[in-house]
Design a protein around this motif. Structure first.
Motif, PDB file in Angstrom:
ATOM      1  N   UNK A 211       0.986  -1.056  -0.137  1.00 41.48           N
ATOM      2  CA  UNK A 211      -0.087   0.280   0.026  1.00 41.48           C
ATOM      3  C   UNK A 211       1.027   0.936  -0.199  1.00 41.48           C
ATOM      4  N   UNK A 212       0.603   2.019  -0.907  1.00 37.11           N
ATOM      5  CA  UNK A 212       1.571   3.275  -0.799  1.00 37.11           C
ATOM      6  C   UNK A 212       1.245   4.381   0.209  1.00 37.11           C
ATOM      7  N   UNK A 213       0.443   4.022   1.609  1.00 40.43           N
ATOM      8  CA  UNK A 213       0.519   5.009   1.922  1.00 40.43           C
ATOM      9  C   UNK A 213       1.655   4.335   3.093  1.00 40.43           C
ATOM     10  N   UNK A 214       1.256   3.217   2.652  1.00 42.13           N
ATOM     11  CA  UNK A 214       2.082   2.587   4.497  1.00 42.13           C
ATOM     12  C   UNK A 214       3.123   2.798   4.294  1.00 42.13           C
ATOM     13  N   UNK A 215       3.679   2.628   2.406  1.00 39.76           N
ATOM     14  CA  UNK A 215       5.099   3.011   2.571  1.00 39.76           C
ATOM     15  C   UNK A 215       5.898   4.506   2.787  1.00 39.76           C
ATOM     16  N   UNK A 216       5.088   5.590   2.126  1.00 39.61           N
ATOM     17  CA  UNK A 216       4.969   6.304   2.738  1.00 39.61           C
ATOM     18  C   UNK A 216       5.526   6.726   4.553  1.00 39.61           C
ATOM     19  N   UNK A 218       6.256   4.323   5.952  1.00 42.70           N
ATOM     20  CA  UNK A 218       7.097   3.951   6.757  1.00 42.70           C
ATOM     21  C   UNK A 218       8.248   4.996   6.403  1.00 42.70           C
ATOM     22  N   UNK A 219       8.146   5.231   5.064  1.00 43.56           N
ATOM     23  CA  UNK A 219       9.518   6.100   4.659  1.00 43.56           C
ATOM     24  C   UNK A 219       9.561   7.829   5.438  1.00 43.56           C
ATOM     25  N   UNK A 220       8.948   7.884   5.886  1.00 46.86           N
ATOM     26  CA  UNK A 220       8.658   9.428   7.102  1.00 46.86           C
ATOM     27  C   UNK A 220       9.353   9.450   8.600  1.00 46.86           C
ATOM     28  N   UNK A 221       8.616   8.317   8.834  1.00 45.24           N
ATOM     29  CA  UNK A 221       9.466   7.345   9.943  1.00 45.24           C
ATOM     30  C   UNK A 221      10.619   7.451   9.770  1.00 45.24           C
ATOM     31  N   UNK A 315      -4.366   8.282   6.847  1.00 43.17           N
ATOM     32  CA  UNK A 315      -3.674   7.183   7.491  1.00 43.17           C
ATOM     33  C   UNK A 315      -3.024   8.424   8.490  1.00 43.17           C
ATOM     34  N   UNK A 316      -3.365   9.764   8.069  1.00 42.37           N
ATOM     35  CA  UNK A 316      -3.450  11.186   8.440  1.00 42.37           C
ATOM     36  C   UNK A 316      -3.362  10.744  10.262  1.00 42.37           C
ATOM     37  N   UNK A 317      -3.985  10.485  10.779  1.00 41.12           N
ATOM     38  CA  UNK A 317      -4.309  10.059  11.975  1.00 41.12           C
ATOM     39  C   UNK A 317      -2.905   9.388  12.805  1.00 41.12           C
ATOM     40  N   UNK A 318      -2.413   8.570  11.577  1.00 40.04           N
ATOM     41  CA  UNK A 318      -1.390   7.436  12.432  1.00 40.04           C
ATOM     42  C   UNK A 318      -0.322   8.003  12.295  1.00 40.04           C
ATOM     43  N   UNK A 319       0.308   9.553  11.909  1.00 38.74           N
ATOM     44  CA  UNK A 319       1.287  10.065  12.401  1.00 38.74           C
ATOM     45  C   UNK A 319       1.590  11.106  13.124  1.00 38.74           C
ATOM     46  N   UNK A 320       0.330  11.227  13.350  1.00 39.24           N
ATOM     47  CA  UNK A 320      -0.094  11.854  14.764  1.00 39.24           C
ATOM     48  C   UNK A 320      -0.045  10.621  15.866  1.00 39.24           C
ATOM     49  N   UNK A 321      -0.502   9.273  15.893  1.00 36.73           N
ATOM     50  CA  UNK A 321      -0.515   8.741  17.222  1.00 36.73           C
ATOM     51  C   UNK A 321       1.332   7.919  17.255  1.00 36.73           C
TER      52      UNK A 321
END
Length: 353
Positions: A211-216, A218-221, A315-321
């Protein structure tokens, strides 16, 4: 003939240096439980399952002799077991997540055992299922043929979906749902210094969902935090030959990776379960056959430190979490008590039902 590569892939091949000699004693008055199909390959989830199974059996049945046969040696040992088994002995089959069309060799072995021991109670440790019934060559149909209406076969599944699927498609009265047996594992809860890091346990195999969103994410993290990449499957599994002497040590070493992290990001079922038993917060994504989602919805929805991501398109809320967890106070949570859920499994293995 199954290619050697396929045998290695499914953990059904090993050279002699990996196979224990099995001096199984002749007939005895002491009741036995034969645990068949434990893995030698280095998937830490499967190794934790087999360790938990052995500890569970020894803890619950201290007067019984527990004999474990790894999957590499099952076919070789079936004639030996057949000669010496008593009518009161129980055959237990290793649990996991391989009752599906991805790993047909595992079903092939289970079917061989079920065919061979028609007079003994057979108990399947908790499994997940994801068969495709539109596939006429699915191993499900041969499995169904050999266990349907067998009063001495007990099947245990580790999520409600798997149990319902089997109840709806097989005529068998003894089908139950219990948690993954790793949740019965007794983990050393001694103080471990949690480091200010995220550890990722992400799939690289056929069960991975791209999933592209999950890949991105992980890259950001990886850019913003101290990240350690790990996995619950060891690509170089031959470096870690599993024996009865190092089995527990290998599993504990992997659990220490969870205990020493502040946050886990994973799309592996046992990435989630290891987080639960070590009290480590985790961001969890599903895999291709949904065994993570099914387990989460069956048992883990109320665990406050497990954050299952249902909608990977938003998954914007995942970043905040992640920010909240990494910038907050380091905390270790207490694992819920799952022991009461294994009552039916204990009854089946004890032959009192």
């Amino acid at each position: 003939m199954i290619k050697l590569r396929e045998k290695i892939k499914h953990g059904l091949y090993s050279t002699n240096i990996f196979v224990h000699k099995f001096p199984i004693k002749p007939k005895t008055d002491k009741n036995r439980i034969f645990l068949l199909g434990t893995p030698l390959f280095m998937n830490y989830g499967d190794q934790a399952i087999s360790l938990a199974e052995l500890q569970f059996l020894k803890r619950q049945f201290p007067s019984k002799e527990i004999i474990s046969i790894p999957e590499d040696a099952v076919y070789q040992q079936l004639p030996v077991i057949k000669k010496i088994i008593n009518s009161t002995d129980v055959i237990a089959l290793h649990g996991g997540g391989n009752m599906n069309d991805i790993y047909p060799l595992q079903d092939e072995q289970r079917i061989a055992v079920i065919k061979e021991f028609t007079d003994n109670r057979i108990v399947l440790f908790p499994q997940s299922t994801s068969y495709d019934l539109s596939n006429s060559s699915s191993s499900f149909f041969e499995l169904k043929e050999n266990i349907e209406n067998r009063n001495n076969v007990y099947l245990f599944f580790r999520d409600q979906y798997s149990m319902s699927f089997m109840k709806n498609n097989i005529q068998l009265k003894n089908i139950f749902c219990v948690p993954d047996i790793v949740l019965s594992l007794r983990v050393n809860s001694g103080m471990v210094d949690r480091q200010n890091k995220i550890t990722t346990f992400l799939r690289r195999d056929v069960e991975k969902v791209v999933n592209e969103n999950v890949i991105n994410l992980v890259k950001k993290v990886n850019k913003e935090y101290n990240v350690e990449k790990s996995d619950t499957a060891d690509t170089f599994w031959m470096e870690h030959v599993v024996t009865k002497w190092n089995h527990e040590k290998l599993v504990k070493k992997k659990l220490l990776e969870f205990q020493s992290a502040k946050l886990i990001i994973t799309d592996r079922l046992h990435g989630m379960i290891f987080s639960i038993i070590t009290g480590t917060p985790a961001i969890v994504f599903d895999n291709s056959n949904h065994k993570i989602k099914n387990a989460y919805e069956s048992w883990f929805k109320d665990i406050p430190y497990i954050y299952y991501v249902e909608d990977t398109d938003n998954i914007k809320n995942v970043y905040s979490k992640i920010d909240e967890l990494m910038n907050g106070r380091t905390q270790t949570y207490t694992m819920p008590d799952f022991s009461s859920y294994y009552a039916e499994l204990i009854r089946a293995l004890s032959r009192t039902s």
